[in-house]
Design a protein around this motif. Structure first.
Motif, short mmCIF file in Angstrom:
data_model
loop_
_atom_site.label_atom_id
_atom_site.label_comp_id
_atom_site.label_asym_id
_atom_site.label_seq_id
_atom_site.Cartn_x
_atom_site.Cartn_y
_atom_site.Cartn_z
N PRO A 127 -27.62 -27.45 -22.51
CA PRO A 127 -26.32 -26.70 -23.24
C PRO A 127 -25.08 -27.23 -22.56
O PRO A 127 -25.10 -27.58 -21.38
CB PRO A 127 -26.62 -25.45 -23.12
CG PRO A 127 -27.63 -25.36 -22.06
CD PRO A 127 -28.34 -26.33 -21.92
N GLU A 128 -23.85 -27.27 -23.25
CA GLU A 128 -22.86 -27.68 -22.57
C GLU A 128 -21.94 -26.29 -22.45
O GLU A 128 -21.94 -25.41 -23.59
CB GLU A 128 -22.04 -28.55 -23.33
CG GLU A 128 -22.61 -30.01 -23.40
CD GLU A 128 -21.83 -31.11 -24.09
OE1 GLU A 128 -20.73 -30.82 -24.64
OE2 GLU A 128 -22.35 -32.05 -24.31
N PHE A 129 -21.22 -26.23 -21.39
CA PHE A 129 -20.35 -24.90 -21.13
C PHE A 129 -19.35 -25.24 -20.06
O PHE A 129 -19.91 -26.01 -19.07
CB PHE A 129 -21.28 -23.71 -20.93
CG PHE A 129 -22.17 -23.66 -19.74
CD1 PHE A 129 -21.90 -23.34 -18.28
CD2 PHE A 129 -23.24 -24.32 -19.68
CE1 PHE A 129 -22.49 -23.44 -17.44
CE2 PHE A 129 -24.29 -24.57 -18.51
CZ PHE A 129 -23.62 -24.02 -17.25
N GLU A 130 -18.59 -24.54 -19.99
CA GLU A 130 -17.64 -24.54 -18.82
C GLU A 130 -17.87 -23.17 -17.99
O GLU A 130 -18.20 -22.34 -18.23
CB GLU A 130 -16.15 -24.23 -19.58
CG GLU A 130 -15.51 -25.31 -20.16
CD GLU A 130 -15.42 -26.42 -19.61
OE1 GLU A 130 -15.11 -26.49 -18.38
OE2 GLU A 130 -15.69 -27.62 -20.21
N LEU A 131 -17.68 -23.65 -16.57
CA LEU A 131 -17.99 -22.68 -15.45
C LEU A 131 -16.98 -21.62 -15.49
O LEU A 131 -15.60 -21.87 -15.72
CB LEU A 131 -18.14 -23.11 -14.17
CG LEU A 131 -19.56 -23.87 -13.80
CD1 LEU A 131 -19.18 -24.62 -12.39
CD2 LEU A 131 -20.44 -22.69 -13.74
N LYS A 132 -17.22 -20.30 -15.62
CA LYS A 132 -16.45 -19.18 -15.26
C LYS A 132 -15.97 -18.99 -13.72
O LYS A 132 -16.76 -19.42 -13.00
CB LYS A 132 -17.06 -17.92 -15.87
CG LYS A 132 -17.46 -18.01 -17.22
CD LYS A 132 -16.24 -17.98 -18.24
CE LYS A 132 -16.59 -18.27 -19.76
NZ LYS A 132 -17.19 -17.05 -20.47
N PRO A 133 -15.06 -18.44 -13.41
CA PRO A 133 -14.96 -18.07 -12.14
C PRO A 133 -15.83 -17.58 -11.32
O PRO A 133 -16.62 -16.48 -11.77
CB PRO A 133 -13.24 -17.17 -12.03
CG PRO A 133 -12.75 -17.44 -13.40
CD PRO A 133 -13.85 -17.85 -14.34
N TYR A 134 -16.32 -17.88 -10.25
CA TYR A 134 -17.32 -17.25 -9.43
C TYR A 134 -17.00 -17.00 -8.01
O TYR A 134 -17.94 -16.48 -7.08
CB TYR A 134 -18.59 -18.28 -9.47
CG TYR A 134 -18.41 -19.66 -8.90
CD1 TYR A 134 -18.27 -19.87 -7.52
CD2 TYR A 134 -18.14 -20.75 -9.86
CE1 TYR A 134 -18.28 -20.95 -7.40
CE2 TYR A 134 -17.88 -22.07 -9.38
CZ TYR A 134 -17.68 -22.15 -8.03
OH TYR A 134 -17.57 -23.43 -7.58
N LYS A 174 -27.63 -8.45 -7.84
CA LYS A 174 -26.36 -7.98 -8.39
C LYS A 174 -25.32 -9.23 -8.82
O LYS A 174 -24.50 -9.36 -9.85
CB LYS A 174 -25.61 -7.04 -7.40
CG LYS A 174 -26.20 -5.67 -7.56
CD LYS A 174 -25.43 -4.62 -6.86
CE LYS A 174 -25.76 -3.14 -7.06
NZ LYS A 174 -25.46 -2.35 -6.20
N ILE A 175 -25.53 -10.07 -7.79
CA ILE A 175 -24.84 -11.21 -7.91
C ILE A 175 -25.07 -12.44 -9.35
O ILE A 175 -24.27 -12.62 -10.06
CB ILE A 175 -24.69 -12.33 -6.78
CG1 ILE A 175 -23.83 -11.89 -5.90
CG2 ILE A 175 -24.38 -13.64 -6.97
CD1 ILE A 175 -23.92 -12.67 -4.32
N LEU A 176 -26.35 -12.28 -9.54
CA LEU A 176 -27.25 -12.78 -10.53
C LEU A 176 -26.69 -12.05 -11.84
O LEU A 176 -26.36 -12.86 -12.85
CB LEU A 176 -28.77 -13.02 -10.51
CG LEU A 176 -29.19 -13.77 -9.45
CD1 LEU A 176 -30.71 -13.49 -9.20
CD2 LEU A 176 -28.82 -15.20 -9.77
N ASP A 177 -26.64 -10.80 -11.71
CA ASP A 177 -26.47 -10.03 -12.99
C ASP A 177 -24.97 -10.23 -13.38
O ASP A 177 -24.51 -10.29 -14.65
CB ASP A 177 -26.56 -8.44 -12.73
CG ASP A 177 -28.17 -8.14 -12.53
OD1 ASP A 177 -28.98 -8.77 -13.14
OD2 ASP A 177 -28.41 -7.19 -11.99
N LYS A 178 -24.17 -10.28 -12.32
CA LYS A 178 -22.67 -10.57 -12.66
C LYS A 178 -22.39 -11.85 -13.22
O LYS A 178 -21.55 -12.06 -14.10
CB LYS A 178 -22.04 -10.43 -11.23
CG LYS A 178 -21.61 -8.87 -10.71
CD LYS A 178 -20.13 -8.47 -11.53
CE LYS A 178 -20.25 -7.03 -10.91
NZ LYS A 178 -18.77 -6.34 -11.43
N LEU A 179 -23.18 -12.64 -12.82
CA LEU A 179 -23.03 -14.15 -13.15
C LEU A 179 -23.33 -14.26 -14.88
O LEU A 179 -22.84 -14.74 -15.80
CB LEU A 179 -23.71 -15.24 -12.45
CG LEU A 179 -23.19 -15.84 -11.12
CD1 LEU A 179 -24.22 -16.76 -10.67
CD2 LEU A 179 -21.89 -16.56 -11.34
#
Length: 453
Positions: free
Chosen positions: A112-119, A282-287
């Motif tokens: 899939p193509e997608f833009e990275l959100k702020p991490y 929690k980091i994985l869930d936030k992502l």
């Protein structure tokens, strides 16, 4: 050669056409292979005329020609069209073969193509845990319980006692079964209706329970039985004393104070590991909350199969042999998790690419050595097995994910709270969410009333 590409979501369908001597040679080689192995009445083996093979094995010839052609040409086609399948799950569509002309379709999924959100600066809340005397005492109590001894006792049976019983079961169908075993009362190993009658009895006593329901492995009742139980022995748990002799025996030092310090260190280490796992999750869930793009069905299917296998292994470790219905139910419950895991894989890979995070050959080999130790085999044998099973990429991703998580933890805004603060904050958020839902519901009802007017 003519190649057209059709796009539908993440599926790419290639329509490929080729004509000429190359196809003729391919058809002839396939026919010769079939000639060697078929027996047709009226012809000697290996001497069946090509025309007969073509007529009698038309579908087989067509499919084998297509398979060989794709095996030779697909990689070059993919490079020319700048396409990369996400898995080896490539399917054939329509195949047409007329003389020296071949036309076929193949389909596969792409990433899939997608833009990275702020991490950077992900806000993660954790509970701060300070070790108390109660924590240390709870650890000691568990340790004493694990090292308890059972001694025969002339007493009435209570919860927590170990009993040896002889049981005799007679089903209403006429089948009978009897055996002896030991069980700790109150651990759920006995049927409740039987356990309740056993409590208060002593060695030598017998009980009989009628109309006990019998169940098959699906949990369906299939009959009734009469169960007779004789108490052969009653044992009471005897806890050791937490003294110098005991701590030396279990390897916790030379005296009680030293043992308590070691226990405190063990608890600190357990908390550290648990907090690390919690923080990672929690980091994985936030992502995961930030993304909702489509993911390849072939990868979800493979991930789901892995999750179900893990579930089955877990049940087997508890002595439960899962049946097909249990696995099907598990698969339904794990489907959302599989989708989430695959989506996170793409996000993590993209973060790694942006940050220049890579996994070296040395790191892969070191991980394989650790796995080999766990399975009591050599690194060479383990590497060969992983390569044969196509599992090396799983090792690479595991290492890559750890590196990305370490980076995200460094960049995260980690907020430590007491248990009371954490619970209070959650209560407020739940109340706010409930108020928001009620407001939306009220507005929807108001709109309905206005429409009716």
């Amino acid at each position: 050669m003519s190649v057209t590409v059709e796009e539908k979501g993440l599926i790419r369908t290639l329509t490929i056409e080729e004509q000429g001597d190359e196809i003729k040679k391919l058809v002839n080689s396939v026919i010769k292979e079939i000639q060697k192995n078929v027996n047709i009445p009226g012809f000697r083996k290996g001497h069946v005329p090509p025309a007969v093979i073509k007529a009698r094995y038309k579908s087989a010839v067509k499919e084998e020609v297509a398979r060989k052609f794709i095996g030779e040409k697909l990689q070059k086609i993919l490079e020319e069209k700048n396409l990369q399948p996400v898995s080896t799950d490539i399917t054939f569509g329509d195949i047409e073969l007329e003389g020296d002309k071949l036309r076929l379709k193949v389909a596969f999924e792409v990433a899939p193509e997608f833009e990275l959100k702020p991490y950077e600066g992900l806000e993660i809340e954790t509970i701060k845990h300070e070790i108390t005397e109660e924590d240390i005492q709870n650890y000691i109590d568990r340790l004493l319980d694990e090292n308890a001894e059972w001694e025969p006792a002339d007493k009435k049976i209570e919860e927590g006692d170990m009993i040896k019983i002889h049981y005799h079961i007679k089903a209403d169908s006429g089948e009978e079964e009897e055996d002896e075993f030991e069980v700790v009362v109150g651990t759920g190993q006995l049927r409740p209706e039987i356990e309740e009658q056993i409590k208060g009895k002593k060695t030598g006593d017998e009980i009989t329970v009628e109309n006990v329901s019998l169940y098959n492995e699906k949990g369906e009742e299939f009959g009734k039985a009469t169960v007779n139980v004789k108490i052969l022995e009653v044992k009471k748990k005897k806890l050791p004393k937490f003294d110098e002799e005991f701590v030396k025996k279990v390897g916790l030092g030379e005296n009680v104070e030293e043992a308590k310090e070691k226990i405190k260190e063990k608890i600190e280490n357990q908390i550290k590991i648990a907090k690390e796992q919690e923080l990672n999750q929690k980091i994985l869930d936030k992502l995961a909350e930030q993304y909702d793009f489509e993911v390849p069905a072939s990868l979800v299917k493979a991930e789901l199969e892995g999750l179900v296998q893990d579930y089955a292994r877990q049940l087997e470790s508890y002595g439960i042999k899962p049946n097909q219905e249990m696995l099907v139910a598990a698969a339904q419950g794990l489907e959302d998790t599989a989708v989430k895991n695959v989506r996170l894989m793409f996000v993590i890979n993209k973060i790694a690419e942006k940050e220049g995070i890579e996994v070296s050959e040395e790191e892969i080999n070191k991980e394989i050595e650790e796995i080999a130790k766990a399975y009591n085999t050599t690194p060479e044998q383990m590497k060969k097995y992983l390569e044969e099973q196509g599992l090396i990429n799983n090792i690479v991703y595991t290492l890559l994910r750890k590196k990305v998580l370490d980076l995200l933890k460094e960049k995260a805004n980690i907020i430590e709270m007491t248990k009371e603060e954490y619970e209070e904050k959650n209560k407020k958020e739940e109340a706010q969410e409930k108020a928001k839902e009620e407001k939306v519901e009220t507005e929807e009802k108001k709109e309905e009333v206005d429409e009716q007017k």
